[in-house]
Design a protein around this motif. Structure first.
Motif, PDB file in Angstrom:
ATOM      1  N   GLY A  49       0.849  -1.191   0.000  1.00 16.19           N
ATOM      2  CA  GLY A  49       0.000   0.000   0.000  1.00 16.19           C
ATOM      3  C   GLY A  49       0.881   1.236   0.000  1.00 16.19           C
ATOM      4  O   GLY A  49       1.785   1.346   0.823  1.00 16.19           O
ATOM      5  N   ILE A  50       0.635   2.137  -0.915  1.00 16.09           N
ATOM      6  CA  ILE A  50       1.448   3.351  -1.033  1.00 16.09           C
ATOM      7  C   ILE A  50       0.523   4.567  -1.065  1.00 16.09           C
ATOM      8  O   ILE A  50      -0.379   4.631  -1.909  1.00 16.09           O
ATOM      9  CB  ILE A  50       2.301   3.349  -2.314  1.00 16.09           C
ATOM     10  N   PRO A  51       0.708   5.515  -0.167  1.00 18.59           N
ATOM     11  CA  PRO A  51      -0.134   6.707  -0.218  1.00 18.59           C
ATOM     12  C   PRO A  51       0.168   7.548  -1.459  1.00 18.59           C
ATOM     13  O   PRO A  51       1.303   7.607  -1.931  1.00 18.59           O
ATOM     14  CB  PRO A  51       0.227   7.468   1.059  1.00 18.59           C
ATOM     15  N   VAL A  52      -0.890   8.173  -1.981  1.00 19.61           N
ATOM     16  CA  VAL A  52      -0.782   9.054  -3.149  1.00 19.61           C
ATOM     17  C   VAL A  52      -1.378  10.402  -2.759  1.00 19.61           C
ATOM     18  O   VAL A  52      -2.452  10.470  -2.169  1.00 19.61           O
ATOM     19  CB  VAL A  52      -1.544   8.472  -4.363  1.00 19.61           C
ATOM     20  N   ALA A  53      -0.671  11.476  -3.055  1.00 23.28           N
ATOM     21  CA  ALA A  53      -1.173  12.826  -2.801  1.00 23.28           C
ATOM     22  C   ALA A  53      -0.887  13.693  -4.023  1.00 23.28           C
ATOM     23  O   ALA A  53       0.212  13.644  -4.576  1.00 23.28           O
ATOM     24  CB  ALA A  53      -0.518  13.424  -1.561  1.00 23.28           C
ATOM     25  N   MET A 103       3.728   8.897  -2.705  1.00 22.78           N
ATOM     26  CA  MET A 103       4.397   9.499  -1.560  1.00 22.78           C
ATOM     27  C   MET A 103       5.523   8.581  -1.078  1.00 22.78           C
ATOM     28  O   MET A 103       5.427   7.940  -0.041  1.00 22.78           O
ATOM     29  CB  MET A 103       3.380   9.763  -0.438  1.00 22.78           C
ATOM     30  N   SER A 146     -10.234   5.936  -2.521  1.00 23.18           N
ATOM     31  CA  SER A 146     -10.178   7.171  -1.706  1.00 23.18           C
ATOM     32  C   SER A 146     -10.912   6.964  -0.407  1.00 23.18           C
ATOM     33  O   SER A 146     -11.637   6.037  -0.209  1.00 23.18           O
ATOM     34  CB  SER A 146     -10.791   8.321  -2.473  1.00 23.18           C
TER      35      SER A 146
END
Length: 65
Positions: free
Chosen positions: A29-33, A38, A65
């Protein structure tokens, strides 16, 4: 005799590949902003294949989201 642990259905590299896959991460799992991953300065995403023989793989990307 350890013949019961030898997997012969897909080739000699199949059983070691199963063990390596069980010991390594198979999803992440990789956060995206703002449309960007990220990741830290020295971080990256790598796909490592445990099999010796070439074959096709599918990569699945889920954005939520």
């Amino acid at each position: 005799d350890m013949d019961w642990v030898v997997h012969r259905a897909e080739g000699p590299d199949d059983m070691p590949a199963h063990i390596k896959a069980a010991l390594t991460q198979v999803s992440i799992g990789i956060p995206v902003a703002r449309g960007r991953l990220m990741l830290g300065t020295w971080q990256g995403i790598y796909l490592y294949e445990h099999r010796d023989r070439p074959h096709r793989r599918e990569i699945v990307l889920h954005l939520g989201s």
